[in-house]
Design a protein around this motif. Sequence first.
Motif, PDB file in Angstrom:
ATOM      1  N   ILE A   1      13.350  12.686   7.489  1.00  6.89           N
ATOM      2  CA  ILE A   1      12.842  11.875   6.384  1.00  6.89           C
ATOM      3  C   ILE A   1      13.141  12.565   5.049  1.00  6.89           C
ATOM      4  N   PRO A   2      13.849  11.899   4.138  1.00  7.18           N
ATOM      5  CA  PRO A   2      14.154  12.506   2.831  1.00  7.18           C
ATOM      6  C   PRO A   2      12.960  12.408   1.878  1.00  7.18           C
ATOM      7  N   ASP A   3      13.072  13.037   0.717  1.00  8.51           N
ATOM      8  CA  ASP A   3      12.025  12.940  -0.303  1.00  8.51           C
ATOM      9  C   ASP A   3      12.010  11.533  -0.890  1.00  8.51           C
ATOM     10  N   PHE A   4      10.810  10.971  -1.030  1.00 12.84           N
ATOM     11  CA  PHE A   4      10.676   9.647  -1.628  1.00 12.84           C
ATOM     12  C   PHE A   4       9.278   9.502  -2.213  1.00 12.84           C
ATOM     13  N   GLN A   5       9.074   8.460  -2.969  1.00 11.49           N
ATOM     14  CA  GLN A   5       7.758   8.116  -3.475  1.00 11.49           C
ATOM     15  C   GLN A   5       7.669   6.589  -3.583  1.00 11.49           C
TER      16      GLN A   5
ATOM     17  N   VAL B   1       3.527  -6.994  16.023  1.00 13.46           N
ATOM     18  CA  VAL B   1       4.238  -6.542  14.824  1.00 13.46           C
ATOM     19  C   VAL B   1       3.214  -6.307  13.715  1.00 13.46           C
ATOM     20  N   LEU B   2       3.055  -5.049  13.319  1.00 14.37           N
ATOM     21  CA  LEU B   2       2.096  -4.681  12.279  1.00 14.37           C
ATOM     22  C   LEU B   2       2.843  -4.413  10.980  1.00 14.37           C
ATOM     23  N   LYS B   3       2.410  -5.044   9.873  1.00 12.12           N
ATOM     24  CA  LYS B   3       3.072  -4.909   8.577  1.00 12.12           C
ATOM     25  C   LYS B   3       2.114  -4.282   7.566  1.00 12.12           C
ATOM     26  N   PHE B   4       2.628  -3.330   6.791  1.00  9.65           N
ATOM     27  CA  PHE B   4       1.820  -2.611   5.806  1.00  9.65           C
ATOM     28  C   PHE B   4       2.547  -2.620   4.466  1.00  9.65           C
ATOM     29  N   SER B   5       1.864  -3.120   3.434  1.00  7.14           N
ATOM     30  CA  SER B   5       2.454  -3.180   2.098  1.00  7.14           C
ATOM     31  C   SER B   5       2.334  -1.837   1.391  1.00  7.14           C
ATOM     32  N   TYR B   6       3.387  -1.438   0.691  1.00  7.23           N
ATOM     33  CA  TYR B   6       3.335  -0.202  -0.092  1.00  7.23           C
ATOM     34  C   TYR B   6       2.424  -0.331  -1.308  1.00  7.23           C
ATOM     35  N   ALA B   7       2.093  -1.562  -1.672  1.00  3.67           N
ATOM     36  CA  ALA B   7       1.247  -1.780  -2.856  1.00  3.67           C
ATOM     37  C   ALA B   7      -0.228  -1.542  -2.564  1.00  3.67           C
ATOM     38  N   GLN B   8      -0.582  -1.362  -1.302  1.00  2.00           N
ATOM     39  CA  GLN B   8      -1.977  -1.207  -0.918  1.00  2.00           C
ATOM     40  C   GLN B   8      -2.199   0.148  -0.265  1.00  2.00           C
ATOM     41  N   GLU B   9      -3.466   0.597  -0.333  1.00  2.30           N
ATOM     42  CA  GLU B   9      -3.835   1.824   0.356  1.00  2.30           C
ATOM     43  C   GLU B   9      -3.719   1.617   1.863  1.00  2.30           C
ATOM     44  N   PRO B  10      -3.403   2.642   2.636  1.00  3.51           N
ATOM     45  CA  PRO B  10      -3.199   4.042   2.232  1.00  3.51           C
ATOM     46  C   PRO B  10      -1.754   4.393   1.872  1.00  3.51           C
ATOM     47  N   LEU B  11      -0.856   3.373   1.806  1.00  2.00           N
ATOM     48  CA  LEU B  11       0.555   3.674   1.601  1.00  2.00           C
ATOM     49  C   LEU B  11       0.958   3.728   0.133  1.00  2.00           C
ATOM     50  N   SER B  12       0.094   3.248  -0.772  1.00  2.00           N
ATOM     51  CA  SER B  12       0.488   3.180  -2.178  1.00  2.00           C
ATOM     52  C   SER B  12       0.772   4.556  -2.781  1.00  2.00           C
ATOM     53  N   GLY B  13       0.113   5.584  -2.255  1.00  2.00           N
ATOM     54  CA  GLY B  13       0.342   6.928  -2.776  1.00  2.00           C
ATOM     55  C   GLY B  13       1.195   7.802  -1.870  1.00  2.00           C
ATOM     56  N   MET B  14       1.844   7.183  -0.896  1.00  2.00           N
ATOM     57  CA  MET B  14       2.628   7.951   0.074  1.00  2.00           C
ATOM     58  C   MET B  14       3.891   8.515  -0.553  1.00  2.00           C
ATOM     59  N   THR B  15       4.213   9.740  -0.188  1.00  2.00           N
ATOM     60  CA  THR B  15       5.479  10.372  -0.579  1.00  2.00           C
ATOM     61  C   THR B  15       6.111  10.991   0.658  1.00  2.00           C
ATOM     62  N   GLY B  16       7.336  11.469   0.500  1.00  2.00           N
ATOM     63  CA  GLY B  16       7.987  12.141   1.615  1.00  2.00           C
ATOM     64  C   GLY B  16       7.211  13.362   2.064  1.00  2.00           C
ATOM     65  N   ASP B  17       6.674  14.111   1.098  1.00  4.75           N
ATOM     66  CA  ASP B  17       5.915  15.321   1.422  1.00  4.75           C
ATOM     67  C   ASP B  17       4.630  14.992   2.180  1.00  4.75           C
ATOM     68  N   THR B  18       3.887  13.963   1.711  1.00  6.37           N
ATOM     69  CA  THR B  18       2.626  13.622   2.379  1.00  6.37           C
ATOM     70  C   THR B  18       2.869  13.092   3.788  1.00  6.37           C
ATOM     71  N   LEU B  19       3.943  12.305   3.959  1.00  5.73           N
ATOM     72  CA  LEU B  19       4.253  11.773   5.286  1.00  5.73           C
ATOM     73  C   LEU B  19       4.634  12.898   6.230  1.00  5.73           C
TER      74      LEU B  19
END
Length: 271
Positions: free
Chosen positions: A65-69, A143-161
């Motif tokens: 997994i590369p660095d991302f935000q 099939v489970l879908k998760f939006s990046y605009a909502q918690e807990p993924l809104s603050g996800m980064t490569g480092d946190t993942l």
Amino acid sequence: MTFRQLIKGSLFRFEDLKNAKNTSFWKVIVYLLGLSLILAIPSVYQALQVMDQIKTDSLKIVEKIPDFQIEDGEIKTTKPEKGFIYQTNSIILTFDPENKRTQEDIEKDLVGNYFSVGLLKKQAIVVLPDYGGVSSALFGDNVLKFSYAQEPLSGMTGDTLRSELKDLKIPIWTPLVMLAAGIYPSFINLFVTLVFAGFAGMIVAKLRLRRVKFFDCFKTIIFCATIPTILATIVLLFQPSFDSSILITFVSLFIFFRVINYFPKIELPTN
């Protein structure tokens, strides 16, 4: 005869099981629950093995997994990165910041026992194997879908993942929860199996002119199922696809046919 003596009889002295028909029905059901608990152990063991495999595979995925935000509900890489698909023993991961793949593509990636995970441009998707509709029953869909605009993924980064995956641990209470959840299907399967075995046993008992009712046979055959249930559990630990119902039915009936000889006979008229 005490309940404890019946349990001992189910293991060592089959002739003692002639008294099982006099046992309270609620005690027999409690004993059946105990056998169901034993029979649920292989499924829990297999589930824990899968979770260990997922943990091992997660550590492999960490390196890919590369660095991302997350910015404005979309995944952004720190450096220009092309998407990729990476497959391990239990997970198929799609990393697609370029928005080249769709949900349908992620679903098609699911093969056998794999989990298909997609980190797409605007959402994360997890596709679960849906054995017998289990996933759909639990989550409404496999099939489970998760939006990046909502918690807990809104603050996800490569480092946190990467950090979360590295620190992923199975709670110590997980096996107990799995075992409790596994009792129900094991109980239903064993109950149905022994009901049919009880009918078969009653027919044979009647043909041998023994004075018994169905519930007498049913309660007796539950205790007769002790050894075959233990044998089936051992086999399932090494061969998960084994049909335990056949083994339990035939061995239980074999023991039951020995117990029949101790049931009272029907007195036929002599004239």
